[in-house]
Design a protein around this motif. Sequence first.
Motif, PDB file in Angstrom:
ATOM      1  N   THR A  58     -22.169   8.966  72.892  1.00  0.00           N
ATOM      2  CA  THR A  58     -21.772  10.267  72.151  1.00  0.00           C
ATOM      3  C   THR A  58     -23.124  10.757  71.522  1.00  0.00           C
ATOM      4  O   THR A  58     -23.429  11.963  71.689  1.00  0.00           O
ATOM      5  N   ILE A  59     -23.859  10.012  70.659  1.00  0.00           N
ATOM      6  CA  ILE A  59     -24.814  10.426  69.914  1.00  0.00           C
ATOM      7  C   ILE A  59     -25.872  10.692  70.866  1.00  0.00           C
ATOM      8  O   ILE A  59     -26.662  11.819  70.737  1.00  0.00           O
ATOM      9  N   PHE A  60     -26.064   9.991  71.892  1.00  0.00           N
ATOM     10  CA  PHE A  60     -27.205  10.211  72.966  1.00  0.00           C
ATOM     11  C   PHE A  60     -27.178  11.575  73.608  1.00  0.00           C
ATOM     12  O   PHE A  60     -27.790  12.388  73.660  1.00  0.00           O
ATOM     13  N   LEU A  69     -22.471  18.441  66.152  1.00  0.00           N
ATOM     14  CA  LEU A  69     -21.556  17.511  65.780  1.00  0.00           C
ATOM     15  C   LEU A  69     -20.149  18.113  65.487  1.00  0.00           C
ATOM     16  O   LEU A  69     -19.045  17.544  65.387  1.00  0.00           O
ATOM     17  N   ASP A  70     -19.889  19.188  65.169  1.00  0.00           N
ATOM     18  CA  ASP A  70     -18.673  19.679  64.948  1.00  0.00           C
ATOM     19  C   ASP A  70     -17.790  20.167  66.414  1.00  0.00           C
ATOM     20  O   ASP A  70     -16.900  20.204  66.184  1.00  0.00           O
ATOM     21  N   ASN A  71     -18.497  19.968  67.538  1.00  0.00           N
ATOM     22  CA  ASN A  71     -17.829  19.996  68.682  1.00  0.00           C
ATOM     23  C   ASN A  71     -17.511  18.698  69.330  1.00  0.00           C
ATOM     24  O   ASN A  71     -17.363  18.674  70.603  1.00  0.00           O
ATOM     25  N   ILE A  72     -17.761  17.567  68.663  1.00  0.00           N
ATOM     26  CA  ILE A  72     -17.493  16.197  69.485  1.00  0.00           C
ATOM     27  C   ILE A  72     -16.504  15.536  68.869  1.00  0.00           C
ATOM     28  O   ILE A  72     -15.759  15.868  67.594  1.00  0.00           O
ATOM     29  N   GLU A  73     -15.740  14.651  69.496  1.00  0.00           N
ATOM     30  CA  GLU A  73     -14.371  13.951  69.005  1.00  0.00           C
ATOM     31  C   GLU A  73     -15.062  12.347  68.836  1.00  0.00           C
ATOM     32  O   GLU A  73     -15.882  11.863  69.490  1.00  0.00           O
ATOM     33  N   TYR A 138     -24.430  11.620  62.266  1.00  0.00           N
ATOM     34  CA  TYR A 138     -23.064  11.314  62.999  1.00  0.00           C
ATOM     35  C   TYR A 138     -22.383  10.003  62.546  1.00  0.00           C
ATOM     36  O   TYR A 138     -21.457   9.943  62.273  1.00  0.00           O
ATOM     37  N   ILE A 139     -23.274   9.222  61.847  1.00  0.00           N
ATOM     38  CA  ILE A 139     -23.083   7.878  61.293  1.00  0.00           C
ATOM     39  C   ILE A 139     -22.203   8.078  60.094  1.00  0.00           C
ATOM     40  O   ILE A 139     -21.323   7.500  60.071  1.00  0.00           O
ATOM     41  N   ASP A 140     -22.653   9.180  59.379  1.00  0.00           N
ATOM     42  CA  ASP A 140     -21.769   9.456  58.071  1.00  0.00           C
ATOM     43  C   ASP A 140     -20.238   9.899  58.644  1.00  0.00           C
ATOM     44  O   ASP A 140     -19.611   9.549  57.906  1.00  0.00           O
TER      45      ASP A 140
END
Length: 421
Positions: A58-60, A69-73, A138-140
């Motif tokens: 996901t992060i890659f 990041l607003d558009n990921i699950e 992302y981790i946060d």
Amino acid sequence: MDPAVAAASAVVMDRLMARQTAVSQSVQQALASQITQLRGDRELVQLLGASVAGNVETIFNALRHDISLDNIEPPTAALEYARRVAQRGVPMDALVRAYRLGHSLVIDAASDEVNATGLDARIGLAVFERITSVSFRYIDWISQQVVVVYEEERDPWLTNQNSARALRVREVLEAPASAPASDPEALTAALRYPVQRTHLAIVLWWPADSEHEDGLGRLEAVLREIADVLGPQGSPLFVAADRNTGWGWIPLSSAAAVTAVDAVRTHLTTRSDSPTVALGTPSYGVEGFRRSHRQAMKARGVALAAGTDGVIAAGDPGLAAAALIAENLDDAREFVSETLGALASDTANDARLRETLRVYLHDGASYKSAGEKLNLHFNSVKYRVGRAEERRGRPVDDDRLDVELALLLCRRYGTAVLSGP
């Protein structure tokens, strides 16, 4: 974003994505080693691996394709891992710490790739700062998601665990050897289970992706069904380990204990839609209660590592030896490959050769005895043993013990320790 930085970032991320699987595996191995609460729970470690792989992917992708990041699950495996650690009683700190440690390792990998590209110092620093900033956010974000899932799962789980009884069972199981002996009568009253008996411990579970409604209730029903077959000296004891796994004990007479394992295996092979079952060896008293459970858990570890179902028992030939390396399958795979050579290939023909060689060695290197067990002619056994040695690349006489152990591991773990065709 500066076009030069964007172009350099794409190059670095392409390099990282090319080794994405290796990065995920190294993170999983490090976390499994450093987070002590995960040791001995192979199923949880496997789910950790899926969670790590999902988060890294996901992060890659977010970094490579500039996805907000607003558009990921959240990765499905990451949420399920949070639920499972809540069910196993793993502290939340271990869950959050895994993300901190994993982030640090991914940043190290990114740093290596930035340095390897030979970028201009200013561009390289800008790329590294972007990777650090986005991955930190992302981790946060994902940490908050999994903490919510953990808390939502943990509260009802604690409520529904038949808490006092389940807690007492776990205290008995986790008591150190140096602890004062428990009062059998008081323990019997607390557990509502007769501890002054011979105990057959059982671990029952459905597959991780099982969709069984009331899975735990069905596991308890299977335990009671097994107990009825064995003729127990009291009601069986059932404790939920997680939503798909239950621990059980059946109190038996000394006479019933002798044939209990065979009786369970016979009964479950005739039953449709059975869970996978791991059995300990029947043992007496409070220590027997613990010992039989430890053995059943080790047998379960072998079954999970091998990906097998059905019934597996601690007393099965070679099981105890195989269980010793259940948490070190990478080392086992390397040992099998070095010992058996091409004979360790995952093919039907090599499987036949391995089984013939195993029986031949087990029966004192007797072609005749092996032929009788395998229903083969003397000369057929001799031919297969010769072919096995050819595939291996050397005879078996000089390191026979290593060969027998490698063959045992192949038989118990199957494709988990074999090489590709």
